[in-house]
Design a protein around this motif. Structure first.
Motif, PDB file in Angstrom:
ATOM      1  N   LEU A 108     -13.915  -4.502 -21.832  1.00 16.87           N
ATOM      2  CA  LEU A 108     -12.504  -4.116 -21.861  1.00 16.87           C
ATOM      3  C   LEU A 108     -12.278  -2.686 -21.375  1.00 16.87           C
ATOM      4  CD1 LEU A 108     -11.167  -5.694 -25.177  1.00 16.87           C
ATOM      5  CD2 LEU A 108     -10.880  -6.519 -22.837  1.00 16.87           C
ATOM      6  N   VAL A 109     -13.328  -1.879 -21.363  1.00 20.25           N
ATOM      7  CA  VAL A 109     -13.141  -0.499 -20.924  1.00 20.25           C
ATOM      8  C   VAL A 109     -12.619  -0.432 -19.486  1.00 20.25           C
ATOM      9  CG1 VAL A 109     -14.854   0.467 -22.482  1.00 20.25           C
ATOM     10  CG2 VAL A 109     -15.595  -0.443 -20.267  1.00 20.25           C
ATOM     11  N   ALA A 110     -12.938  -1.458 -18.699  1.00 21.16           N
ATOM     12  CA  ALA A 110     -12.461  -1.499 -17.314  1.00 21.16           C
ATOM     13  C   ALA A 110     -11.002  -1.948 -17.236  1.00 21.16           C
ATOM     14  CB  ALA A 110     -13.335  -2.443 -16.493  1.00 21.16           C
ATOM     15  N   TYR A 111     -10.439  -2.378 -18.361  1.00 21.22           N
ATOM     16  CA  TYR A 111      -9.053  -2.858 -18.391  1.00 21.22           C
ATOM     17  C   TYR A 111      -8.205  -2.004 -19.316  1.00 21.22           C
ATOM     18  CZ  TYR A 111     -11.049  -6.933 -16.103  1.00 21.22           C
ATOM     19  OH  TYR A 111     -11.716  -7.760 -15.224  1.00 21.22           O
ATOM     20  N   ALA A 116     -10.049  -0.763 -25.594  1.00 22.06           N
ATOM     21  CA  ALA A 116      -8.937  -0.606 -24.649  1.00 22.06           C
ATOM     22  C   ALA A 116      -7.698  -0.104 -25.395  1.00 22.06           C
ATOM     23  CB  ALA A 116      -8.640  -1.936 -23.959  1.00 22.06           C
ATOM     24  N   PRO A 117      -7.721   1.149 -25.852  1.00 23.87           N
ATOM     25  CA  PRO A 117      -6.613   1.664 -26.656  1.00 23.87           C
ATOM     26  C   PRO A 117      -5.309   1.835 -25.878  1.00 23.87           C
ATOM     27  CG  PRO A 117      -8.172   3.405 -26.130  1.00 23.87           C
ATOM     28  CD  PRO A 117      -8.801   2.135 -25.683  1.00 23.87           C
ATOM     29  N   THR A 118      -5.377   1.973 -24.570  1.00 23.77           N
ATOM     30  CA  THR A 118      -4.175   2.206 -23.766  1.00 23.77           C
ATOM     31  C   THR A 118      -3.491   0.907 -23.351  1.00 23.77           C
ATOM     32  OG1 THR A 118      -5.257   4.176 -22.874  1.00 23.77           O
ATOM     33  CG2 THR A 118      -3.275   3.434 -21.749  1.00 23.77           C
ATOM     34  N   ALA A 119      -4.223  -0.167 -23.369  1.00 21.77           N
ATOM     35  CA  ALA A 119      -3.668  -1.454 -22.945  1.00 21.77           C
ATOM     36  C   ALA A 119      -2.658  -1.968 -23.957  1.00 21.77           C
ATOM     37  CB  ALA A 119      -4.794  -2.465 -22.747  1.00 21.77           C
ATOM     38  N   GLN A 120      -1.813  -2.910 -23.533  1.00 20.06           N
ATOM     39  CA  GLN A 120      -0.946  -3.618 -24.472  1.00 20.06           C
ATOM     40  C   GLN A 120      -1.762  -4.710 -25.154  1.00 20.06           C
ATOM     41  OE1 GLN A 120       3.145  -4.566 -23.515  1.00 20.06           O
ATOM     42  NE2 GLN A 120       2.936  -3.604 -21.492  1.00 20.06           N
ATOM     43  N   HIS A 121      -1.454  -4.964 -26.429  1.00 16.95           N
ATOM     44  CA  HIS A 121      -2.253  -5.930 -27.198  1.00 16.95           C
ATOM     45  C   HIS A 121      -1.357  -6.982 -27.832  1.00 16.95           C
ATOM     46  CE1 HIS A 121      -6.229  -3.904 -27.126  1.00 16.95           C
ATOM     47  NE2 HIS A 121      -5.486  -2.822 -26.913  1.00 16.95           N
TER      48      HIS A 121
END
Length: 621
Positions: free
Chosen positions: A572-575, A596-601
């Protein structure tokens, strides 16, 4: 092209249901005919010439007329049934020999008697009688449809006081005309078709190729076409064959309980969780009670088991064919008790060997599959696995979007007076579910009747609670839109029954869905700014793969062209970007947000049956 395929599947299922709904209510007549044949014909257990006289007329007249009446009644109540029965009789007489004519000659004028005798002799020398079961399946519904359309046109124009006169004469005249059409065209056509198919079956049996039929029968059974195959196709052909030879192998093709029993025994020894715990009871009900539908969820939760069912079915039919097995009449339900009851004298061992061989082969194949399969679904709770497979099938058939058809709101149920369990045929599994809930209703002191019926016979009523299988939930919504509806994965083992009782007794009513989700709200998810959806998983990928395919189907249905993939948490680090939506289960939400803290979840309880997918799709501009 995809929509046409979906439409074809739905049409086939509806046609199969219609055929089985004509035959299933009349199974007691077929059983009575089978008992008469087994006991009183010349090579029966208790030969009796007087009683044996009932065998022929019951098969020739009673069974087809009742099937024709039932087919008409299913379409247009009693009035449609009467016209359907009249029309069916025309087809019956078109293919019968001289018995009926000779019986009437005594009351005819001399010149007419001579004509009747010549015509009867011509019929008798033409061909053997063919049971007009297929003709009844055509003329019964056709007669009902014609009178229904006629009534819709005439009744609004009928003067007051003339209703009974018009109704009686219209039904009689239309029935008369349809009987002529059936006599001239439908009866002979069905006779030709039946004879052609019967010769084809005989050829397959003689060439020892009839076991290949189970390659198609076993998967079709599990896809809820079992009653259509048995009663819509095999019963008419088998009945014609049994009349000629005294027995038919066709009655054992679908009814053989061996394939299902072997699969359930494999779950008893090699299954896991709830599937393993419920398998012994399911095996008993399947083998002795003859309710084959009970093993279908076990196969659907692990599709590789279709191979076990096919292997068992092919083996059982091959053994039956080699040993000359056959039944005198249909065995319904497919219980070993019913099968032995319809077995001709002196052939019990071959029939038992057919069942035993099918059981052993399906058990061995299923055992290998269960022991080697380490997928995520195999270790999930049985109820959750059933729901996942049912949801995936419903989406693939275009009957519902994921998460919609399986969440039924109970709300205030104080007005409920009736509970109906609805399944494809209205017997078997729904009867068992009704019995379980009826006992709970009784213990709760509630004055509510609990019954079961075929889903095609549901009537819309606001004071009725309809319980059905998840796969049939969309059809229940169509048949009874005003009723309160609850969909369950397993009629025999559903936690929703307790929730129903709580709601009906006024305890714990909170107007929330029967299926309660603990999912995070999707209000912050905006697909308009999402460039890719990623399903996150650990070492086991089964649930995330099914979730991905479910969301793909929903996106395709709504013309949303956002790519969807699935990746391990470590990838997920790449996303880790705000234009990426990461979907994962609630229990893994912390892990996904860590990578992936910046992604939407979007965190959900079930990756397959969640209603959150439809919510985020509804906000797409």
């Amino acid at each position: 092209m995809e929509k046409e395929q979906v439409s074809l599947k739905v049409r086939v299922q509806k046609l199969g249901t219609a055929l089985s709904n004509m035959v299933m209510p009349n199974i007691p007549i077929l059983i009575a005919w089978g008992i008469l044949t087994a006991l009183f014909i010349s090579d029966g257990w208790l030969p009796n010439a007087k009683f044996a006289l009932m065998v022929g007329p019951m098969l020739t007249y009673l069974i087809p007329i009742m099937i024709g009446y039932t087919g008409g009644k299913n379409i247009y109540e009693h009035r449609g049934g009467v016209v359907g029965a009249i029309a069916t009789f025309g087809a019956i007489v078109a293919t019968q020999g001289s018995l009926g004519f000779y019986s009437a000659i005594g009351g005819l004028k001399p010149e007419m008697a001579d004509f009747a005798t010549k015509y009867a002799d011509a019929l008798a020398n033409r061909a053997p009688d063919v049971p007009m079961i297929l003709g009844a399946m055509i003329m019964g519904p056709l007669g009902a449809w014609v009178i229904k359309k006629f009534d819709a046109w005439v009744q609004p124009k009928t003067p007051t006081g003339f209703e009974m006169l018009v109704n009686n004469f219209s039904a009689g005249i239309l029935g008369f005309l349809l009987s002529l059409v059936a006599n001239i065209a439908v009866g002979p056509a069905v006779e030709t078709l039946t004879s052609f198919m019967a010769k084809g079956v005989d050829t397959l049996i003689n060439a020892h190729l009839i076991p290949l039929a189970n390659i198609f029968i076993e998967p079709a059974k599990v896809l809820f076409l079992n009653n259509a195959i048995n009663h819509g196709i095999l019963t008419p052909l088998g009945t014609e064959q049994a009349q000629q030879t005294g027995k038919s192998l066709l009655f054992l093709l679908e009814a053989n309980p061996g394939p299902g029993l072997g699969i359930l025994l494999a779950f008893m020894f090699f299954g896991k969780g709830s599937a393993k715990a419920t398998a012994p009871g399911a095996a008993l009900i399947h083998f002795l009670g003859g309710i084959h539908e009970i093993y279908f969820p076990y196969v659907m939760m692990k599709p590789a088991l279709f191979l076990a069912a096919i292997a068992g079915g092919v083996t059982g039919t091959a053994v039956n064919n080699m040993l000359g097995s056959g039944l005198r009449a249909p065995a319904s339900p497919g219980s070993i008790i019913a099968i032995l009851g319809m077995t001709p004298k002196g052939t019990f061992i071959p029939v038992i060997m057919g069942v035993l061989s099918a059981t052993v082969v399906s058990f061995l194949v299923a055992a290998v599959i269960l022991r080697r399969d380490k997928s995520d679904v195999a270790e999930d709770d049985f109820e959750a696995a059933q729901a996942a497979v049912a949801a995936d099938k419903a989406v693939s058939k275009g009957m519902a979007q994921s998460g919609q058809a399986f969440v039924d709101e109970l709300g205030d149920t104080g007005h409920i007076k009736h509970i109906i369990f609805a399944c494809d045929a209205g017997m078997g599994s729904s009867a068992m579910g009704a019995s379980i809930l009826r006992d709970k209703v009784k213990k709760a002191g509630l004055n509510i009747d609990v019954t079961n019926k075929a889903i095609a016979n549901l009537k819309d009523s606001a004071d009725t609670l309809v319980v059905t299988q998840e796969e049939l939930a969309p059809r229940a919504a169509t048949m009874a839109p005003s009723s309160v509806r609850v969909a369950v994965s397993n009629f025999l083992n559903s936690p929703k029954y307790d929730e129903i009782i709580e709601s009906l007794s006024g305890k714990g009513i909170d107007n929330s869905p029967v299926v309660k989700y603990t999912e995070a709200p999707s209000s912050d998810v905006d697909l308009n700014v999402i460039d890719e959806v990623v399903f996150a998983h650990g070492e086991k990928v089964g649930s995330s793969t099914m979730g991905k395919e479910t969301l793909k189907a929903i996106f395709k249905h709504n013309n949303i062209a956002i790519p969807i993939s699935d990746h391990d948490f470590s990838e997920l680090v790449a996303y880790n970007a705000p234009n990426i939506l990461v979907v994962t289960q609630n229990k893994y939400a912390g892990i996904a947000e860590k990578y992936a803290p910046t992604a939407q979840h979007l965190n959900v309880d079930s990756l397959v049956t969640t209603p959150e997918y439809d919510k985020i799709v509804s906000r797409v501009k």
